[in-house]
Motif scaffolding. Structure first.
Motif, PDB file in Angstrom:
ATOM      1  N   PRO A 235       0.820  -1.220   0.000  1.00  0.00           N
ATOM      2  CA  PRO A 235       0.000   0.000   0.000  1.00  0.00           C
ATOM      3  C   PRO A 235       0.855   1.272   0.000  1.00  0.00           C
ATOM      4  N   GLU A 236       0.271   2.338  -0.516  1.00  0.00           N
ATOM      5  CA  GLU A 236       0.968   3.636  -0.637  1.00  0.00           C
ATOM      6  C   GLU A 236       1.539   4.100   0.701  1.00  0.00           C
ATOM      7  N   ASP A 237       0.756   3.917   1.785  1.00  0.00           N
ATOM      8  CA  ASP A 237       1.236   4.404   3.091  1.00  0.00           C
ATOM      9  C   ASP A 237       2.459   3.606   3.555  1.00  0.00           C
ATOM     10  N   GLU A 238       2.515   2.305   3.203  1.00  0.00           N
ATOM     11  CA  GLU A 238       3.682   1.497   3.582  1.00  0.00           C
ATOM     12  C   GLU A 238       4.918   1.893   2.756  1.00  0.00           C
ATOM     13  N   ILE A 239       4.688   2.234   1.486  1.00  0.00           N
ATOM     14  CA  ILE A 239       5.798   2.715   0.646  1.00  0.00           C
ATOM     15  C   ILE A 239       6.394   3.970   1.277  1.00  0.00           C
ATOM     16  N   LYS A 240       5.525   4.915   1.659  1.00  0.00           N
ATOM     17  CA  LYS A 240       6.001   6.167   2.266  1.00  0.00           C
ATOM     18  C   LYS A 240       6.748   5.883   3.566  1.00  0.00           C
ATOM     19  N   LYS A 241       6.180   4.994   4.388  1.00  0.00           N
ATOM     20  CA  LYS A 241       6.802   4.676   5.686  1.00  0.00           C
ATOM     21  C   LYS A 241       8.203   4.098   5.518  1.00  0.00           C
TER      22      LYS A 241
ATOM     23  N   GLY B  99      27.116   8.885  -0.925  1.00  0.00           N
ATOM     24  CA  GLY B  99      27.065   7.901  -2.009  1.00  0.00           C
ATOM     25  C   GLY B  99      25.714   7.212  -2.037  1.00  0.00           C
ATOM     26  N   VAL B 100      25.673   6.012  -2.617  1.00  0.00           N
ATOM     27  CA  VAL B 100      24.413   5.258  -2.682  1.00  0.00           C
ATOM     28  C   VAL B 100      24.475   4.097  -1.697  1.00  0.00           C
ATOM     29  N   THR B 101      23.394   3.913  -0.930  1.00  0.00           N
ATOM     30  CA  THR B 101      23.294   2.784   0.001  1.00  0.00           C
ATOM     31  C   THR B 101      22.004   2.033  -0.298  1.00  0.00           C
ATOM     32  N   ARG B 102      21.902   0.845   0.267  1.00  0.00           N
ATOM     33  CA  ARG B 102      20.670   0.061   0.096  1.00  0.00           C
ATOM     34  C   ARG B 102      20.317  -0.555   1.442  1.00  0.00           C
ATOM     35  N   SER B 103      19.102  -0.303   1.905  1.00  0.00           N
ATOM     36  CA  SER B 103      18.650  -0.840   3.196  1.00  0.00           C
ATOM     37  C   SER B 103      17.553  -1.867   2.978  1.00  0.00           C
ATOM     38  N   GLU B 104      17.650  -2.952   3.759  1.00  0.00           N
ATOM     39  CA  GLU B 104      16.665  -4.045   3.653  1.00  0.00           C
ATOM     40  C   GLU B 104      15.703  -3.968   4.838  1.00  0.00           C
ATOM     41  N   PHE B 105      14.433  -4.144   4.552  1.00  0.00           N
ATOM     42  CA  PHE B 105      13.408  -4.120   5.598  1.00  0.00           C
ATOM     43  C   PHE B 105      12.467  -5.308   5.427  1.00  0.00           C
ATOM     44  N   ILE B 106      11.866  -5.727   6.545  1.00  0.00           N
ATOM     45  CA  ILE B 106      10.680  -6.597   6.501  1.00  0.00           C
ATOM     46  C   ILE B 106       9.522  -5.750   6.990  1.00  0.00           C
ATOM     47  N   ILE B 107       8.450  -5.701   6.194  1.00  0.00           N
ATOM     48  CA  ILE B 107       7.263  -4.960   6.639  1.00  0.00           C
ATOM     49  C   ILE B 107       6.321  -5.964   7.291  1.00  0.00           C
ATOM     50  N   GLN B 108       6.214  -5.861   8.608  1.00  0.00           N
ATOM     51  CA  GLN B 108       5.387  -6.787   9.397  1.00  0.00           C
ATOM     52  C   GLN B 108       4.248  -5.978  10.022  1.00  0.00           C
ATOM     53  N   ASN B 109       3.019  -6.395   9.763  1.00  0.00           N
ATOM     54  CA  ASN B 109       1.834  -5.680  10.274  1.00  0.00           C
ATOM     55  C   ASN B 109       1.898  -4.180   9.972  1.00  0.00           C
ATOM     56  N   GLY B 110       2.324  -3.859   8.743  1.00  0.00           N
ATOM     57  CA  GLY B 110       2.328  -2.460   8.308  1.00  0.00           C
ATOM     58  C   GLY B 110       3.513  -1.634   8.785  1.00  0.00           C
TER      59      GLY B 110
END
Length: 327
Positions: free
Chosen positions: A249-255, A271-282
């Motif tokens: 959802p759009e709100d999760e993208i923003k978060k 420079g450029v970095t990359r962060s990994e996330f798990i979206i759990q319950n929003g």
């Protein structure tokens, strides 16, 4: 205008050296040769070399990071760092280049060292309110109790080397009997190991970069692995789908974009970095942040660059100019 000499540095001393060589090759191919003289520099256990297009190797002078080209001594104006793992992602080369006063595209040595140490990085970020999984730390030299570990993190859990990338040495553990085996696998990569609760949700990866002192965030990429998690096979052997933008959802993208930007800002990245996330319950939970993310054709950052309507030539060029301006 005189062309800048750009050393694209690749390789390294870790299990990731071949992936880094692939990243470096993509950068060399993409850079604008009408603006830059591009030199492929391999930093490997067997030596440091500028590798000419004909495959001929020219040794690097470690006193000033120079090398001979057609009878001329070249000192790079800017270094484009694509080394994954040690010594290019953990701060060693960054500190060396800082002493030589050569600009480079990666974050500075302290930021690189901190983010490469998952345990220390997560500890710092938790203090700023960044959500992370429950974790337990084990050192090879210090006695540990498997029951105690599982009491804290539960099952399933992830057992991972504290300082390694590309999912080398990582295991997902579902039963208590497999914990020891997973620890041994992780200890083969690092004598420090991180054990984390397995979060349940959507895995996303978010690229962040800085231009003209302003932080920009790419659209997140959703990672759907055919395997139990986003392991080496999934990352590099096509056993996953990487969908940009993520189907959330759009709100999760923003978060998740806000969290990635906050991580970049808190740690003082460049420079450029990359962060990994798990979206759990929003809610986004940070897994880790990478300061020299993969740039090979299968990698996430090049896909996010294209999704944002840019090409790699312009994007890589802007990272070089940003680095030159920073120094």
């Amino acid at each position: 205008m005189e062309k800048k000499n750009i050393a694209v540095v690749m390789g390294g001393y870790s299990s990731e050296f071949q992936i880094s060589l692939n990243s470096g090759a993509v950068v060399c191919e993409a850079l604008n040769t009408s603006a830059y003289n591009v030199f492929a520099v391999h930093i490997l256990k067997e030596g440091w070399f500028y590798v000419a297009e004909n495959g001929q190797k020219h040794a690097i002078n470690k006193g000033d990071f120079s090398f001979g080209v057609d009878g001329t001594n070249v000192v790079p104006d800017v270094i484009f760092n694509t080394v994954h793992g040690t010594p290019g992602e953990d701060g060693f080369l960054q500190a060396y280049w800082k002493l030589l006063n050569i600009p480079h595209t990666s974050p500075n040595f302290y930021q690189s060292a901190l983010s490469f140490n998952k345990r220390d990085c997560l500890s710092v970020l938790k203090g700023f309110g960044i959500k992370c999984a429950n974790s337990y730390y084990v050192n090879r030299e210090v006695a540990y109790d498997v029951d105690e570990i599982i009491k804290k993190v539960g099952l399933p859990c992830f057992v991972k080397p504290n300082r390694a990338g590309s999912s080398y040495g990582i295991s997902k553990v579902n039963v208590l009997e497999d914990v020891e085996k997973a620890l041994e696998k992780a200890f083969a990569e690092d004598h420090e190991v991180l054990i984390e609760t397995a979060l349940v949700g959507t895995e996303v990866s978010v690229g962040v970069y800085k231009l003209h002192n302003e932080i920009h965030v790419f659209m997140p990429t959703e990672i759907v692995s055919e395997n139990e998690f986003f392991d080496y096979e999934a990352k590099y052997l096509g056993k996953s789908q990487e969908i940009t933008p993520a189907r959330i959802p759009e709100d999760e993208i923003k978060k998740v974009q806000e969290e990635a930007k906050k991580v970049y800002s808190i740690l003082g990245m460049s420079g450029v970095t990359r962060s990994e996330f798990i979206i759990q319950n929003g809610e986004p939970y940070l897994i880790e942040t990478n300061t020299t993310p993969g740039l090979s054709k299968e990698s996430i950052i090049p896909k996010q660059v294209r999704q944002a309507g840019m090409n790699l030539t312009d994007f890589f060029g802007s990272l070089i100019e940003e680095a030159a301006g920073r120094f």
